[in-house]
Design a protein around this motif. Structure first.
Motif, PDB file in Angstrom:
ATOM      1  N   PHE A 104      48.594  35.165  30.456  1.00 22.57           N
ATOM      2  CA  PHE A 104      49.384  35.941  31.404  1.00 22.57           C
ATOM      3  C   PHE A 104      48.673  36.006  32.765  1.00 22.57           C
ATOM      4  N   PRO A 105      49.397  35.797  33.857  1.00 26.34           N
ATOM      5  CA  PRO A 105      48.786  35.831  35.199  1.00 26.34           C
ATOM      6  C   PRO A 105      48.673  37.263  35.727  1.00 26.34           C
ATOM      7  N   TRP A 106      47.762  38.031  35.150  1.00 24.82           N
ATOM      8  CA  TRP A 106      47.590  39.435  35.520  1.00 24.82           C
ATOM      9  C   TRP A 106      47.333  39.576  37.024  1.00 24.82           C
ATOM     10  N   LEU A 107      48.045  40.500  37.663  1.00 21.55           N
ATOM     11  CA  LEU A 107      47.786  40.747  39.075  1.00 21.55           C
ATOM     12  C   LEU A 107      46.362  41.248  39.294  1.00 21.55           C
ATOM     13  N   SER A 108      45.858  42.047  38.366  1.00 20.10           N
ATOM     14  CA  SER A 108      44.503  42.576  38.517  1.00 20.10           C
ATOM     15  C   SER A 108      43.455  41.472  38.463  1.00 20.10           C
ATOM     16  N   ASP A 109      43.717  40.388  37.733  1.00 23.29           N
ATOM     17  CA  ASP A 109      42.776  39.262  37.715  1.00 23.29           C
ATOM     18  C   ASP A 109      42.682  38.622  39.097  1.00 23.29           C
ATOM     19  N   GLY A 110      43.833  38.362  39.692  1.00 24.43           N
ATOM     20  CA  GLY A 110      43.824  37.778  41.030  1.00 24.43           C
ATOM     21  C   GLY A 110      43.158  38.680  42.041  1.00 24.43           C
ATOM     22  N   MET A 111      43.426  39.979  41.950  1.00 28.94           N
ATOM     23  CA  MET A 111      42.805  40.929  42.880  1.00 28.94           C
ATOM     24  C   MET A 111      41.296  40.971  42.708  1.00 28.94           C
ATOM     25  N   TRP A 112      40.809  40.851  41.477  1.00 27.11           N
ATOM     26  CA  TRP A 112      39.358  40.914  41.250  1.00 27.11           C
ATOM     27  C   TRP A 112      38.640  39.808  42.014  1.00 27.11           C
ATOM     28  N   PHE A 113      39.179  38.609  41.985  1.00 24.86           N
ATOM     29  CA  PHE A 113      38.520  37.516  42.701  1.00 24.86           C
ATOM     30  C   PHE A 113      38.463  37.801  44.197  1.00 24.86           C
ATOM     31  N   MET A 114      39.510  38.391  44.737  1.00 21.61           N
ATOM     32  CA  MET A 114      39.479  38.749  46.154  1.00 21.61           C
ATOM     33  C   MET A 114      38.428  39.816  46.439  1.00 21.61           C
ATOM     34  N   THR A 115      38.244  40.779  45.523  1.00 18.03           N
ATOM     35  CA  THR A 115      37.208  41.798  45.747  1.00 18.03           C
ATOM     36  C   THR A 115      35.827  41.171  45.788  1.00 18.03           C
ATOM     37  N   GLN A 116      35.609  40.122  44.996  1.00 23.43           N
ATOM     38  CA  GLN A 116      34.300  39.480  44.993  1.00 23.43           C
ATOM     39  C   GLN A 116      34.115  38.590  46.217  1.00 23.43           C
ATOM     40  N   HIS A 117      35.168  37.959  46.677  1.00 21.63           N
ATOM     41  CA  HIS A 117      35.084  37.245  47.956  1.00 21.63           C
ATOM     42  C   HIS A 117      34.717  38.224  49.076  1.00 21.63           C
ATOM     43  N   ARG A 118      35.301  39.409  49.014  1.00 23.64           N
ATOM     44  CA  ARG A 118      34.986  40.445  50.005  1.00 23.64           C
ATOM     45  C   ARG A 118      33.552  40.927  49.845  1.00 23.64           C
ATOM     46  N   ARG A 119      33.138  41.144  48.626  1.00 23.97           N
ATOM     47  CA  ARG A 119      31.783  41.649  48.351  1.00 23.97           C
ATOM     48  C   ARG A 119      30.709  40.747  48.942  1.00 23.97           C
ATOM     49  N   TRP A 120      30.890  39.447  48.802  1.00 23.93           N
ATOM     50  CA  TRP A 120      29.846  38.499  49.219  1.00 23.93           C
ATOM     51  C   TRP A 120      30.065  37.925  50.609  1.00 23.93           C
ATOM     52  N   GLY A 121      30.965  38.519  51.378  1.00 21.77           N
ATOM     53  CA  GLY A 121      31.138  38.116  52.770  1.00 21.77           C
ATOM     54  C   GLY A 121      31.960  36.871  52.969  1.00 21.77           C
ATOM     55  N   LEU A 122      32.591  36.360  51.910  1.00 21.35           N
ATOM     56  CA  LEU A 122      33.460  35.193  52.052  1.00 21.35           C
ATOM     57  C   LEU A 122      34.787  35.589  52.676  1.00 21.35           C
ATOM     58  N   LEU A 123      35.196  36.811  52.437  1.00 20.23           N
ATOM     59  CA  LEU A 123      36.390  37.392  53.026  1.00 20.23           C
ATOM     60  C   LEU A 123      35.939  38.503  53.956  1.00 20.23           C
ATOM     61  N   GLN A 124      36.344  38.446  55.204  1.00 22.94           N
ATOM     62  CA  GLN A 124      35.798  39.342  56.227  1.00 22.94           C
ATOM     63  C   GLN A 124      36.578  40.640  56.396  1.00 22.94           C
ATOM     64  N   TYR A 125      37.611  40.836  55.620  1.00 20.82           N
ATOM     65  CA  TYR A 125      38.435  42.030  55.761  1.00 20.82           C
ATOM     66  C   TYR A 125      39.032  42.356  54.395  1.00 20.82           C
ATOM     67  N   ASP A 126      39.578  43.554  54.264  1.00 25.86           N
ATOM     68  CA  ASP A 126      40.298  43.935  53.053  1.00 25.86           C
ATOM     69  C   ASP A 126      41.766  43.570  53.217  1.00 25.86           C
ATOM     70  N   PRO A 127      42.260  42.609  52.449  1.00 27.73           N
ATOM     71  CA  PRO A 127      43.687  42.290  52.527  1.00 27.73           C
ATOM     72  C   PRO A 127      44.497  43.338  51.771  1.00 27.73           C
ATOM     73  N   ASP A 128      45.783  43.191  51.769  1.00 27.16           N
ATOM     74  CA  ASP A 128      46.626  43.989  50.888  1.00 27.16           C
ATOM     75  C   ASP A 128      46.547  43.305  49.517  1.00 27.16           C
ATOM     76  N   TYR A 129      45.529  43.706  48.764  1.00 26.95           N
ATOM     77  CA  TYR A 129      45.172  42.991  47.538  1.00 26.95           C
ATOM     78  C   TYR A 129      46.370  42.790  46.609  1.00 26.95           C
ATOM     79  N   ARG A 130      47.075  43.864  46.318  1.00 25.06           N
ATOM     80  CA  ARG A 130      48.175  43.746  45.361  1.00 25.06           C
ATOM     81  C   ARG A 130      49.310  42.887  45.900  1.00 25.06           C
TER      82      ARG A 130
END
Length: 391
Positions: free
Chosen positions: A308-334
């Protein structure tokens, strides 16, 4: 819906727009459900034909997908979100059709480091603190799953991967040779490459990815959003076929054994069957004499929970991109996850294949450092790691 009866294509408005699908994969154990969908003829059951293309690198497969040389691909789940956000590549709207697997990756250290006492996160951290040189750890792609498992595991042990180590990108099949040659001190990769390092006596398994996050998402069956928009029936048929293949693999040890034999062939992973078979069945050895059966082994179906393509799974990867500076802003994760993960299409394919569906599009998990991830407040979750990076 019309056109499908008993799981098979008949005729009508649901006819696949194109019948032949060019599908890219990497030589890894978790390509198994894609291979078996073709080998077992499940693609034909749904009115399509899968033409598998063995790729050499994640970036190459990503680019071939973007150029239209591939229709769909087995991609690193986190990479799909990196492309969606324009991290490390041109931004392109992407689609996750389904999750292909859960669990089954590993973190490997060289036997030299193990000989110096580094056999887990805590002992590695002590060695890192005492060593004047910085150790080099490899992953398979800077924005991909393996980089994020590696970073998370290191940080949970008190090692800041960006400040305390050198990082390298190495193709999965070259991990064990790179370790043997002394080019890297450790790596995170999918199987069977961790097993190969243990079998060849050059590395030891110090952690599995399921220790970092039990039943974590693995590879995604991905396509560009434009392809899905143009070919929704084809994509639905593909997901249904791969769901059936995953169910077949997970149904018995005998089926897993047969799948291991199939994907071990030169056309796919090109390794001895036993190198795939043991860890696919959940039987692990760490290279230091410890053996165990992992209850969170690689799985391809899990009564639908693994796919199942859980939305929370996709959001988690974005949080880690944000954590390590790969993503420079907080998107509308959901909102981003809802655009990328094609849950409506997946549900239709699940209905065709008789796959159970969960009651929610998010789930809750506890990771190795004790943090709880449930997708409720992704921005706060990403920010909560500021102190942990160098803890």
């Amino acid at each position: 819906m019309t056109g499908m009866a008993g799981g098979g294509y008949v005729a009508g408005s649901d006819k696949p727009e194109i019948e032949t699908l060019r599908l890219g994969f990497m030589p890894l154990t978790d390509c198994a459900s894609l291979v078996m969908a073709s080998v077992l003829g499940l693609d034909q059951k749904y009115g399509i034909r899968i033409v598998l293309s063995r790729e050499q690198s994640w970036s190459g497969m990503r680019d071939r997908l973007a150029r239209g040389e591939l229709d769909c691909a087995q991609l690193l789940y986190a990479m799909v979100y990196a492309v969606q956000q324009g991290i490390g590549s041109l931004r392109m709207d992407m689609a996750v059709l389904m999750n292909l697997n859960q669990n089954g990756q590993s973190i490997t250290l060289s036997r030299k480091l193990a000989g110096r006492g580094a056999v887990d996160g805590a002992s590695l951290a002590a060695l890192v603190a005492a060593e004047p040189r910085r150790f080099t750890f490899a992953h398979t792609f800077p924005t991909g799953n393996h980089a994020l498992w590696l970073y998370y595991w290191l940080a949970a042990a008190g090692i800041d991967p960006l400040a305390d180590a050198n990082l390298a990108t190495v193709p999965p099949s070259q991990m064990a040779p790179s370790l043997a040659a002394g080019h890297v001190d450790g790596f995170c990769a999918g199987e069977p490459w961790g097993a190969r390092a243990v079998r060849e006596g050059v590395g030891v398994t110090v952690a599995t990815s399921q220790q970092v996050w039990p039943d974590h998402p693995g590879k995604a069956l991905a396509a560009t959003a434009a392809f899905v928009r143009k070919n929704p029936n084809t994509c639905r048929a593909l997901v249904a076929a791969v769901l059936e293949a995953g169910r077949w693999i997970d149904a018995s040890a005998a089926n897993r054994d047969a799948a291991a034999e199939a994907i071990a062939s030169p056309a796919f992973v090109n390794v001895p069957r036993e190198l795939i078979r043991e860890r696919m069945l959940g039987s692990y050895e760490d290279g230091l004499g410890r053996r165990w059966h992992d209850r969170h082994r690689l799985r391809f179906y899990g009564d639908g929970a693994a796919t199942f393509p859980w939305l929370s799974d996709g959001m988690w990867f974005m949080t880690q991109h944000r954590r390590w500076g790969l993503l420079q802003y907080d998107p509308d994760y959901r909102a981003v996850a809802a655009r990328v993960n094609r849950i409506a299409l997946y549900r239709e394919a699940a209905e065709l294949s008789g796959t159970p569906l969960p009651s929610s599009d998010t789930r809750s998990s506890i990771l190795i450092d004790g943090s709880v991830w449930d997708g409720r407040d992704p921005a706060a979750y990403a920010a909560s790691f500021a102190a942990r990076k160098s803890a």
